[in-house]
Design a protein around this motif. Structure first.
Motif, short mmCIF file in Angstrom:
data_model
loop_
_atom_site.label_atom_id
_atom_site.label_comp_id
_atom_site.label_asym_id
_atom_site.label_seq_id
_atom_site.Cartn_x
_atom_site.Cartn_y
_atom_site.Cartn_z
N GLU A 256 16.32 50.38 67.00
CA GLU A 256 17.39 49.37 67.13
C GLU A 256 17.87 49.30 68.59
O GLU A 256 18.01 48.23 69.17
CB GLU A 256 18.53 49.76 66.17
CG GLU A 256 19.86 49.08 66.43
CD GLU A 256 20.00 47.78 65.67
OE1 GLU A 256 19.39 47.67 64.60
OE2 GLU A 256 20.74 46.90 66.18
N GLU A 257 18.11 50.48 69.17
CA GLU A 257 18.58 50.52 70.56
C GLU A 257 17.57 49.85 71.48
O GLU A 257 17.91 49.07 72.36
CB GLU A 257 18.78 51.97 71.02
CG GLU A 257 20.11 52.54 70.58
CD GLU A 257 20.18 54.05 70.75
OE1 GLU A 257 19.34 54.62 71.46
OE2 GLU A 257 21.09 54.63 70.12
N ARG A 260 17.45 45.91 70.93
CA ARG A 260 18.62 45.26 71.52
C ARG A 260 18.51 45.23 73.05
O ARG A 260 18.93 44.29 73.69
CB ARG A 260 19.92 45.99 71.12
CG ARG A 260 20.25 45.87 69.66
CD ARG A 260 20.96 44.57 69.36
NE ARG A 260 20.64 44.14 67.99
CZ ARG A 260 20.59 42.90 67.57
NH1 ARG A 260 20.84 41.92 68.39
NH2 ARG A 260 20.28 42.61 66.34
N SER A 261 17.93 46.28 73.60
CA SER A 261 17.84 46.34 75.06
C SER A 261 16.88 45.29 75.62
O SER A 261 17.00 44.87 76.75
CB SER A 261 17.42 47.74 75.53
OG SER A 261 16.04 47.92 75.26
N MET A 263 16.33 42.29 74.06
CA MET A 263 16.61 40.97 73.48
C MET A 263 16.85 39.86 74.50
O MET A 263 16.39 38.75 74.32
CB MET A 263 17.79 41.05 72.54
CG MET A 263 18.01 39.75 71.85
SD MET A 263 19.19 39.88 70.58
CE MET A 263 20.11 38.42 70.93
N ASN A 293 19.09 35.56 67.45
CA ASN A 293 18.00 36.53 67.42
C ASN A 293 17.07 36.36 68.61
O ASN A 293 15.94 36.84 68.61
CB ASN A 293 17.21 36.41 66.12
CG ASN A 293 17.91 37.15 64.99
OD1 ASN A 293 17.83 38.36 64.90
ND2 ASN A 293 18.65 36.42 64.18
N LEU A 537 12.78 39.53 66.90
CA LEU A 537 13.00 40.71 67.75
C LEU A 537 11.80 41.63 67.78
O LEU A 537 11.41 42.14 68.82
CB LEU A 537 14.22 41.48 67.26
CG LEU A 537 15.58 40.98 67.71
CD1 LEU A 537 16.69 41.82 67.09
CD2 LEU A 537 15.70 41.01 69.23
#
Ligand code: PEP
Ligand code: MG
Length: 547
Positions: A256-257, A260-261, A263, A293, A537
């Motif tokens: 997840e980290e 997100r980094s 995105m 997204n 993603l």
């Protein structure tokens, strides 16, 4: 030691949880007892009051969803409110009442025939929308019958909820602090409930088939990543589960980290190849979700959905407003509108298409549009008019020959001339592309690429026609999935041809989201990958890892 009873389904959001099982008790529309029938006028009044109340309640649900799970998921309730205003749906209910049914019964009958009609179209997106129609119908019936909704059910201990099917509004009303996860007998991974479950971070499993009711209150292990539910597990199963849970939590957090980094960064391979990450959508209502997204554009707007949801041809104005809305919401990012692709698995009653022996090989998509020129022109004019409000592109489906492109271009030019004469604005440099969905178009890609700005590969159809595997037939799905090589070679052939002529190429079929193929696409210098919103993603992350 005796093992627990194991059930399999489809995990729609990952996660491992354990706790007691609780069955959800709700009355479905098909269990209504016909209440005492009043006059038609009274029943119509009951329906209208219930409808007004439902709209109010749904607006409340939307507010709650905005706070608890975010803007994009709250969109679902906008859709529900719109469905409650939809003339086709409400007219069907009113027709039933006028025919002598009570309001609740009329809703049940209209809901059944409406959803059966959508399901018969055999389209995954529309089938998933049936859940929304059933949801609003149940909502109306609950109001009419004064039935207790899931909201009122209180529990003191967190539990794993089991339901025959969970509607989006029920999903949102779940008290998240009390729900460990949920399991449904029915449901599909692309339903709105599934989307909500993912967004709410609730581990969930759908399509488990029957689970015996006497298991209510029993202890269970839910492993959504492994698609399993184990009821009354052994000690060994519990300890294995715990080990897995710890490992999986660690991996999920790191992943997840990482996602997100990346995105908000462009998707670029380690070797420096830039891939645009676009979204496939069926309506402008999905745009907010696509953007949040990280969609850099819309690679495929399946425009047929505007036609499928109507009982008659949409007008040019209706089409124009929908396309304009999409163009504006995308704020200058590319929106590729695929012209009408009906026929085969997507049948529309008012088109009155003849019955065919082999519809997938028959009268569909561009073939119909070139025959029904006035209808085609309406859509093209609407797209052209919308192009004045953003970066819109036209894409033609199921092309097999140069002739179809030159014919379409002549019609587009005619529309442009008409608009100019009328003083209506449009983008005179609007891009034109075709879908590579047939072996013929891939083999002829050298010639075809001279006529268009871009290609987009529809791997769903390209696989079907290359491998002679009906995409609607589950008995040949495996053959299709195991034999991607012939399709990949056709894609490479098309990529080389369009690049040679200065154009670009995307892939928008399901294969675009298959992460085991991403490196191959990069090697072919595919410029764009267009996937359904939940895959945006993941595909972006994968491109960054490619060589
Ligand atoms: C395809 O065929 O891959 C495609 C994207 O179009 P559809 O699935 O709408 O036929
Ligand atoms: Mg297709």
């Amino acid at each position: 030691m005796t093992k627990g009873r194991k059930y399999y389904g489809t995990g729609i959001s990952t996660g491992l949880v354990c706790g007691k099982i609780k069955f959800l008790r709700t009355e479905k529309a098909d269990k209504i007892k016909a209440s005492t029938l009043e006059s038609k006028e009274k029943e119509l009044e009951h329906f209208e009051k219930a409808r007004a109340q439902a709209i109010r309640e749904i607006k409340e649900l939307e507010k709650r969803a905005l706070v608890t799970i975010g803007e994009k998921e709250a969109q679902i309730f906008k859709i529900h409110a719109m469905l409650l205003e939809d003339e086709d749906y409400t007219d069907a209910i009113i027709g039933e009442i006028k025919g002598g049914s009570g309001a609740a019964q009329a809703i049940k009958t209209a809901c059944n025939s409406y959803t059966q009609m959508l399901e018969a179209l055999g389209d995954e997106y529309l089938s998933a929308r049936c859940a929304d129609i059933k949801d609003i119908s149940n909502h109306l019936v609950r109001i009419l019958t004064g039935e207790v909704s899931v909201k009122q059910e209180k529990e003191h201990e967190p539990y794993i909820l089991i339901a025959s099917d969970l509607t989006p509004s029920q999903t949102v009303m779940l008290d998240k602090s009390n729900i460990l996860g949920f399991v449904t007998f029915g449901g599909t991974p692309s339903s709105h409930t599934a989307i909500l479950a993912r967004a709410m971070g609730i581990p969930a499993l759908v399509g488990t088939g029957v689970i015996e009711r006497e298991l209510d209150g029993k202890f269970a292990l839910l492993n959504a990543a492994k698609d399993t539910l184990i009821i009354c597990p052994s000690e060994y199963e519990i300890s294995e589960f715990e080990k897995e849970r710890q490992a999986s939590n660690k991996i999920a957090k790191e992943h997840e980290e990482y996602l997100r980094s990346v995105m908000n960064k462009p998707a670029v391979t380690r070797g420096g190849h830039r891939v645009m990450i676009y979204a496939n959508i069926g309506s402008d209502l999905e745009i907010a979700s696509a953007l949040s997204n990280g969609a850099e554009g819309i690679g495929l707007l399946r425009s047929e959905f505007l036609y499928l949801s109507k009982s008659n041809y949409p007008t040019e104005e209706e089409l124009f407003y929908a396309y304009k809305d999409a163009a504006i919401k995308m704020q200058g990012k590319r929106v590729i509108i695929r012209t009408l692709d009906i026929g085969a698995d997507k049948q529309i009653p008012y088109f009155e298409l003849p019955k065919e022996e082999n519809p997938a090989l028959g009268y569909r998509a561009i073939r119909i549009c070139l025959d029904r020129r006035e209808m085609f022109k309406k859509q093209l004019r609407a797209i052209l008019r919308a192009s004045a409000f953003g970066r819109v592109a036209i894409m033609l489906p199921l092309v097999v020959s140069l002739w179809e492109i030159t014919q379409s271009k002549a019609i587009i030019e005619e529309c442009k001339r008409e608009l100019s004469t009328q003083g209506i604005a449009f983008d005179s440099k609007i891009e034109l592309g075709i879908m590579i969905e047939t072996p013929a178009s891939a083999v002829m890609s050298e010639e075809l690429s001279c006529e268009v700005d871009f290609f987009s590969v529809g791997t769903n159809d390209l696989s079907q026609y290359t491998l002679a595997c009906d995409r609607q037939n589950p008995m040949v799905t495996q053959i299709c999935e195991k034999n991607t090589e012939p399709v990949m070679r056709l894609i490479k052939m098309s990529a080389d041809a369009i690049h040679q002529n200065g154009g670009w190429i995307g892939v928008c079929g399901e294969m675009a989201a298959d992460l085991s193929l991403t490196q191959r696409f990069v090697d072919m210098k595919i410029d764009e990958l267009s996937v359904s919103i939940p895959y945006l993603l993941g595909v972006r992350g994968k491109v960054n890892e490619c060589k």
